[in-house]
Design a protein around this motif. Sequence first.
Motif, PDB file in Angstrom:
ATOM      1  N   ARG A 149      -7.918  -9.459   3.364  1.00 32.81           N
ATOM      2  CA  ARG A 149      -8.512  -8.066   3.305  1.00 32.81           C
ATOM      3  C   ARG A 149      -9.442  -7.601   2.531  1.00 32.81           C
ATOM      4  NH1 ARG A 149      -4.197  -3.556   2.938  1.00 32.81           N
ATOM      5  NH2 ARG A 149      -4.668  -3.536   0.576  1.00 32.81           N
TER       6      ARG A 149
ATOM      7  N   LYS B 265      -6.111 -11.029  -5.240  1.00 33.19           N
ATOM      8  CA  LYS B 265      -6.490  -9.455  -5.531  1.00 33.19           C
ATOM      9  C   LYS B 265      -8.312  -9.490  -6.045  1.00 33.19           C
ATOM     10  CE  LYS B 265      -5.804  -4.500  -7.385  1.00 33.19           C
ATOM     11  NZ  LYS B 265      -5.163  -4.125  -7.858  1.00 33.19           N
TER      12      LYS B 265
ATOM     13  N   ASP C  52       1.224  -1.143   0.301  1.00 37.25           N
ATOM     14  CA  ASP C  52      -0.098   0.341   0.307  1.00 37.25           C
ATOM     15  C   ASP C  52       0.609   1.865   0.152  1.00 37.25           C
ATOM     16  OD1 ASP C  52      -2.200  -1.496  -0.031  1.00 37.25           O
ATOM     17  OD2 ASP C  52      -1.866  -1.095   2.802  1.00 37.25           O
ATOM     18  N   ASN C  53       1.959   1.556   0.971  1.00 39.87           N
ATOM     19  CA  ASN C  53       3.574   2.276   1.146  1.00 39.87           C
ATOM     20  C   ASN C  53       3.249   2.481  -0.382  1.00 39.87           C
ATOM     21  OD1 ASN C  53       1.921   3.168   3.785  1.00 39.87           O
ATOM     22  ND2 ASN C  53       3.983   1.215   4.709  1.00 39.87           N
TER      23      ASN C  53
ATOM     24  N   ARG D  53       2.137   1.754  -3.390  1.00 33.58           N
ATOM     25  CA  ARG D  53       1.649   2.144  -4.330  1.00 33.58           C
ATOM     26  C   ARG D  53       1.380   3.890  -4.345  1.00 33.58           C
ATOM     27  NH1 ARG D  53      -0.433   2.318  -8.785  1.00 33.58           N
ATOM     28  NH2 ARG D  53       0.906   1.048  -8.892  1.00 33.58           N
ATOM     29  N   ARG D  54       0.936   3.877  -2.826  1.00 29.99           N
ATOM     30  CA  ARG D  54       0.847   5.911  -2.408  1.00 29.99           C
ATOM     31  C   ARG D  54       2.155   6.059  -2.740  1.00 29.99           C
ATOM     32  NH1 ARG D  54      -0.660   3.650   3.092  1.00 29.99           N
ATOM     33  NH2 ARG D  54      -2.993   2.761   3.015  1.00 29.99           N
TER      34      ARG D  54
ATOM     35  N   VAL E 280     -11.276   1.946  -2.894  1.00 28.71           N
ATOM     36  CA  VAL E 280     -10.249   3.142  -2.368  1.00 28.71           C
ATOM     37  C   VAL E 280      -8.814   2.705  -1.923  1.00 28.71           C
ATOM     38  CG1 VAL E 280     -10.298   4.504   0.397  1.00 28.71           C
ATOM     39  CG2 VAL E 280     -12.029   4.386  -0.749  1.00 28.71           C
ATOM     40  N   GLN E 281      -9.700   1.557  -1.524  1.00 30.07           N
ATOM     41  CA  GLN E 281      -8.292   0.189  -0.890  1.00 30.07           C
ATOM     42  C   GLN E 281      -8.639  -1.090  -1.264  1.00 30.07           C
ATOM     43  OE1 GLN E 281      -7.259  -1.122   3.497  1.00 30.07           O
ATOM     44  NE2 GLN E 281      -5.696  -0.004   2.362  1.00 30.07           N
TER      45      GLN E 281
ATOM     46  N   ALA F 132     -12.178  -5.574   0.620  1.00 31.68           N
ATOM     47  CA  ALA F 132     -11.756  -3.948  -0.138  1.00 31.68           C
ATOM     48  C   ALA F 132     -12.862  -3.012   0.140  1.00 31.68           C
ATOM     49  CB  ALA F 132     -12.533  -4.679  -1.768  1.00 31.68           C
TER      50      ALA F 132
END
Length: 207
Positions: free
Chosen positions: A185, A140, A94-95, A97-98, A173-174, A187
Amino acid sequence: MTDDTNRNGPDAAVETETGAEVQGEKAAAETRQETPAEPDPLEALKAENAEIRDRFLRLAAEMDNLRRRTERDVKDAKTYAVTAFARDMLAVSDNLRRAIEAVPAEARDAAEAGLAALIEGVEMTERAMLSALERHGVKKIEPEGQKFDPNFHQAMFEIPNTEVANNTVLQVVQAGYTIGDRVLRPAMVGVAKGGPKAETATEAKAE
């Protein structure tokens, strides 16, 4: 004297012997009735054999159930052993991707060779990480355009839209992920509101 002689003669002896025989037979019969019959060895052997067979079948069923449970536990251990590690790696992904999305498209197009190489390296690292997770069963979730499913999605907000069915996922969003048959996790998504009611499976079959 004659009468006494007749009464005590041979006929009287015969009657006495006959009476004794009858009494003896009655006593023997009573003795046979009082003595319990001995069990049949063959029937006892059959009953014992049936009991042993029943025990064997029960034991075989228990062993089969134990084998299946063991196989399932071993399979689950292999499949879900990396669950905690995979969840931590998703935070790293995630980091990455950010970091990639933080660079505007204009800046990326006008970036110098060094910055362009850095951006490309971050993207390659993210792809390699997700590819490694996928090899370990992490996949995913692709919910966009699908009907909202609380088992796999977490609604964060609603988006007014009358052109698509109500509760359709319009924005992610995620990203969410699964591992094996479990949700690693959910979505985080935005869903449509105000459109027509989503068609149910029953209605679709009726048509």
